[in-house]
Every structure is written in C-alpha cells, then in structure tokens.
Design an enzyme around this catalytic site. Structure first.
Site, PDB file in Angstrom:
ATOM      1  N   SER A 124      -6.690  -5.567  11.849  1.00 44.42           N
ATOM      2  CA  SER A 124      -7.962  -5.553  11.591  1.00 44.42           C
ATOM      3  C   SER A 124      -8.311  -7.027  11.239  1.00 44.42           C
ATOM      4  O   SER A 124      -7.641  -7.587  10.322  1.00 44.42           O
ATOM      5  CB  SER A 124      -8.244  -4.420  10.713  1.00 44.42           C
ATOM      6  OG  SER A 124      -9.520  -4.510  10.030  1.00 44.42           O
ATOM      7  N   TYR A 149      -6.910   0.316   2.032  1.00 41.14           N
ATOM      8  CA  TYR A 149      -6.779   0.180   3.598  1.00 41.14           C
ATOM      9  C   TYR A 149      -6.347  -1.151   4.047  1.00 41.14           C
ATOM     10  O   TYR A 149      -5.574  -1.287   4.957  1.00 41.14           O
ATOM     11  CB  TYR A 149      -8.118   0.658   4.375  1.00 41.14           C
ATOM     12  CG  TYR A 149      -8.270   0.556   5.643  1.00 41.14           C
ATOM     13  CD1 TYR A 149      -7.367   1.255   6.700  1.00 41.14           C
ATOM     14  CD2 TYR A 149      -8.925  -0.542   6.212  1.00 41.14           C
ATOM     15  CE1 TYR A 149      -7.427   0.929   7.934  1.00 41.14           C
ATOM     16  CE2 TYR A 149      -8.973  -0.830   7.653  1.00 41.14           C
ATOM     17  CZ  TYR A 149      -8.258  -0.135   8.443  1.00 41.14           C
ATOM     18  OH  TYR A 149      -8.310  -0.260   9.984  1.00 41.14           O
ATOM     19  N   LYS A 153      -2.720  -3.087   6.183  1.00 40.66           N
ATOM     20  CA  LYS A 153      -2.893  -3.981   7.229  1.00 40.66           C
ATOM     21  C   LYS A 153      -2.110  -4.961   7.173  1.00 40.66           C
ATOM     22  O   LYS A 153      -1.339  -5.506   7.931  1.00 40.66           O
ATOM     23  CB  LYS A 153      -4.175  -4.115   7.944  1.00 40.66           C
ATOM     24  CG  LYS A 153      -4.956  -2.890   8.658  1.00 40.66           C
ATOM     25  CD  LYS A 153      -4.212  -2.102   9.601  1.00 40.66           C
ATOM     26  CE  LYS A 153      -4.809  -0.730   9.922  1.00 40.66           C
ATOM     27  NZ  LYS A 153      -4.167  -0.023  10.938  1.00 40.66           N
TER      28      LYS A 153
END
Ligand code: NAD
Ligand code: UFG
Length: 342
Positions: A124, A149, A153
């Site tokens: 992302s 979150y 990643k």
C-alpha cells in the site's frame, strides 16, 4: 499454470481473478470469507465462462495451506488476504498483526516447504508514511505509517526482503496500491463493504443509492488547492491488470531473484470535492454533503510516481476518473445490497 490467490473473493481479489482468467491463468482461491462472499467468485465465473477452484480457509491455518499445495500444482501466489480497515486497526491491533503479518509468515513458510518462490504481495502507499515527499517513488525509504494496519504492510515488506536474503531463489513483488475505486464494467462485481463504509467511494455510492443521507467530507482546511485531501484514485480493473502484468513480468524474467516494489497509481492527485463533483456529473446523481472535522491519521495529499511500473511492467492506469464513477454507480445501482440477495 496455477496461481494461488489468497483473499480472491474480496474487492481487489475478485477483479484480479477475473483478469487472470482472461489472461489464460488457472486460479485457485483461498479465502475465509470474513469480508466477502463466494457470490463474487460465482459472478467472475459467469462473466469469464471459466471456472475457479474455491477453497474456504484461513491463511493462518498451515495444515490447510499444506493441503492446498499438495492438491494443486501452485507455481505462483498472489497474497491479498488481510484485514484492511485503518481505523479498526487501532482498536484491535493484535488481530491485524495476527492476520496480516502472521498470516503472511504462514503462507511464506508453506511456500518454502513446497519450493514455490513466486510471490506477489498487496502492499500500500501507506508504507511511505509521513516522512516522504510526494510524489512517492519506490527508491524512497519505507516510512512510519500512522496506523497498525500500515505498520503490518511495512513489516511484511521487511519480511520479504529478509526472506530474499536467506533464499537465493525467492522472487517477490510488492505492489503498492494507491486508492483503487470503481468496479468491473459489467456491473456484476464491485466493492461490497460490510457496515458503514470507511472509504470515500463506497460511501458516496451509498449516499447516491439512498442508503445514507449525506457524505461527511473530513476537513476542508488542508494545504491543498480546495482544502480537502488529495489522493491518487485508480480504476480497480487497471489495478487488477497490474497484477497480471507483474505475474507476466515474473514469468518472463526467469533469472530475476530478490524483491521488487512497484507503485500502482495514475500519478495524479484528486481532491475529495473533485470526486464528489465528478461523481455527480458522470452519474447525474446528487450527493448531499457536510464538511466535518479532519479524520485522525489522514495525510493532506499523496500520489504515485508510477514510472517504474510503466517502464518495467509495461503497465499504465488507463481508465479515466469519469469511467471510475460510472462503473461504481453501475455496480451500486444494480446491486444496492451488494452481494446479498436483492
Ligand atoms: P477485501 O477485504 O475486499 O479483501 C480481502 C479478502 O481477504 C476478503 O475476501 C477476506 O474475506 C479475505 N481474508 C481476510 N482475512 C483472511 C484470512 N485470515 N484468511 C483468508 N482470507 C482472509 O479487501 P481489498 O480491498 O480487496 O484488499 C485486498 C488487499 O489489498 C489487502 O491486503 C489490502 O490490505 C490491500 N490494499 C487495499 C487497498 C484498498 O484501498 N482497498 C489499498 C492498499 C492495499
Ligand atoms: N473521506 C471523506 N469522507 C469519507 C471517507 C473518506 O472525506 O466518508 C476522505 C478521507 O479523509 C481521505 C479521502 O476521502 O481524504 C480518501 O479516504 P479513503 O478512506 O477512501 O482512503 P485513504 O486514502 O484514507 O486510504 C486508502 C486505503 C488504505 C491505503 C491507502 C493508501 O483505505 O488501505 O488508501 O493506499 F493504505
């Protein structure tokens, strides 16, 4: 050639499965359906006229993964399965580390046991964090994202780099998505968020279809042209085709080993007000809105430098913003309740 697609019943996964089938790849999907419905796979089969092997299972379940690798000849893995709600990740961080980090480790372990080395990871733009200047380019150092979150990643990207150092045959690709929106042009598959949408376009679409009264625009006092945040929105079918391009690239570069990151975006920043205007014009729907306080953790503006993917993968985001809006609306108006029975 069989490709294992984890999380293939989800929003980006289902569009990618469709593109893979249309590019002659055979697909095995593993998904625990925690945020999706198997109906998306049925519709992909209907659109393409091809069949998908669907396995309900969890990426953290190594026994299940071992069974999949023993039952099918998997040559490559595309790993979408993850939890993805930025706000929720601050409330239940351990679930995010469990699914996103531990799940990736389990998958990589079972791949290693089976000598499968081709791996495409759903990363992302959030990995650039707050430190880097826009436009983001792959040569920048990984940043510090504001949410658990985003941290998952960054961690998985680091894990991939270490796996590649330890295993000279590993061939990894991290695709750093910007903001995917839209739906397949058939209007049969699209984004079907559970509960109140966190993301802008699903919210706009639910206002248009009458499920929500009005949109809240989170902040109009950012240092941008119109004061609202700017993002790099790309059509989900362009993003899906980016995965096919990455897989083709791995297959054409047999001597490649290591990990490469690619930004998948258009290279343009678009504001929230511009999204609302374009949606209204493209669909002839009115979107009532109010300006609300800023949302915690939002950056003012970011977009991609997508030159690397343009040149190396021969991939470009081609569909216009207007097309993204028309396709979002076709999906939403044909399926006001998503994949639930109408
Ligand atoms: P999604 O929730 O629609 O898809 C994720 C899929 O994974 C769902 O079908 C879900 O049921 C499945 N899943 C979740 N946990 C699982 C588990 N433990 N085992 C097996 N399956 C599991 O989300 P999406 O928007 O399609 O996102 C796909 C990937 O892309 C995710 O990794 C996400 O973090 C990443 N990503 C998404 C965006 C975005 O804006 N949508 C942006 C950047 C990156
Ligand atoms: N926004 C609103 N109102 C809403 C929802 C969003 O004004 O109801 C605004 C946000 O403040 C932001 C913009 O619309 O300025 C886009 O917000 P999204 O939640 O749609 O997307 P984000 O850029 O916050 O995050 C998305 C994904 C993340 C991913 C990131 C970068 O949700 O997973 O893009 O790829 F990390």
């Amino acid at each position: 050639m069989q490709v294992l697609v984890t999380g293939g019943a989800g929003y980006i996964g289902s569009h990618t499965v469709l593109s893979l089938l249309q590019s002659q790849y055979d697909v095995v999907v593993l998904d625990n359906l925690s945020n999706s419905s198997v109906e998306s796979i049925k519709r992909v089969e209907h659109i393409t006229g091809k069949s998908v092997t669907f396995i309900e299972g969890d990426v953290c379940d190594k026994a299940k993964l071992r069974q999949v690798f023993s039952d099918y000849t998997i040559e490559s893995v595309i790993h979408f399965a993850a939890l993805k709600a930025v706000g929720e990740s601050a409330q239940i961080p351990l679930s995010y580390y469990q699914t996103n980090v531990h799940g990736s480790v389990c998958l990589l372990e079972v791949m290693q046991e089976n000598k499968v080395n081709n791996f495409i990871f759903s990363s992302s733009a959030t990995v650039y964090g707050e430190e880097n200047q826009v436009p983001y380019v792959e040569t920048m150092k990984l940043g510090t994202p504001s949410s658990p979150y985003g941290a998952t990643k960054v961690m998985v990207e680091r894990i991939l780099a270490d796996v590649a150092l330890a295993n000279a045959k590993f061939r990894g690709v991290s695709l750093r998505y910007f903001n995917p929106i839209g739906a397949h042009e058939s209007g049969m598959i699209g984004e079907d968020p559970k509960g109140i949408p966190n993301n802008l376009l699903p919210y706009v679409a639910q206002v248009a279809v009458g499920k929500r009264d009005k949109l809240s625009i989170f902040g109009d006092d950012y240092p941008t042209q119109d004061g609202s945040c700017e993002r790099d929105y790309l059509h989900v079918m362009d993003l899906a085709q980016g995965h096919v391009a990455a897989l083709d690239w791995l297959n054409c570069h047999g001597d490649f080993t290591g990990v490469e990151a690619f930004n998948l975006g258009t290279g343009n920043g678009v504001s929230v007000f511009a999204i609302v205007n374009t949606f209204e014009q493209a669909t002839d729907q009115r979107i009532p809105f109010e300006v609300s306080p800023r949302r915690a953790g939002d950056l003012a503006a970011f977009w991609a430098n997508a030159t690397k993917a343009n040149q190396a993968l021969n991939w470009q985001a081609k569909r216009s913003l207007q097309q993204m809006m028309i396709d979002t609306w076709r999906w939403q108006s044909n399926n006001p309740n998503g994949y639930l029975e109408q």
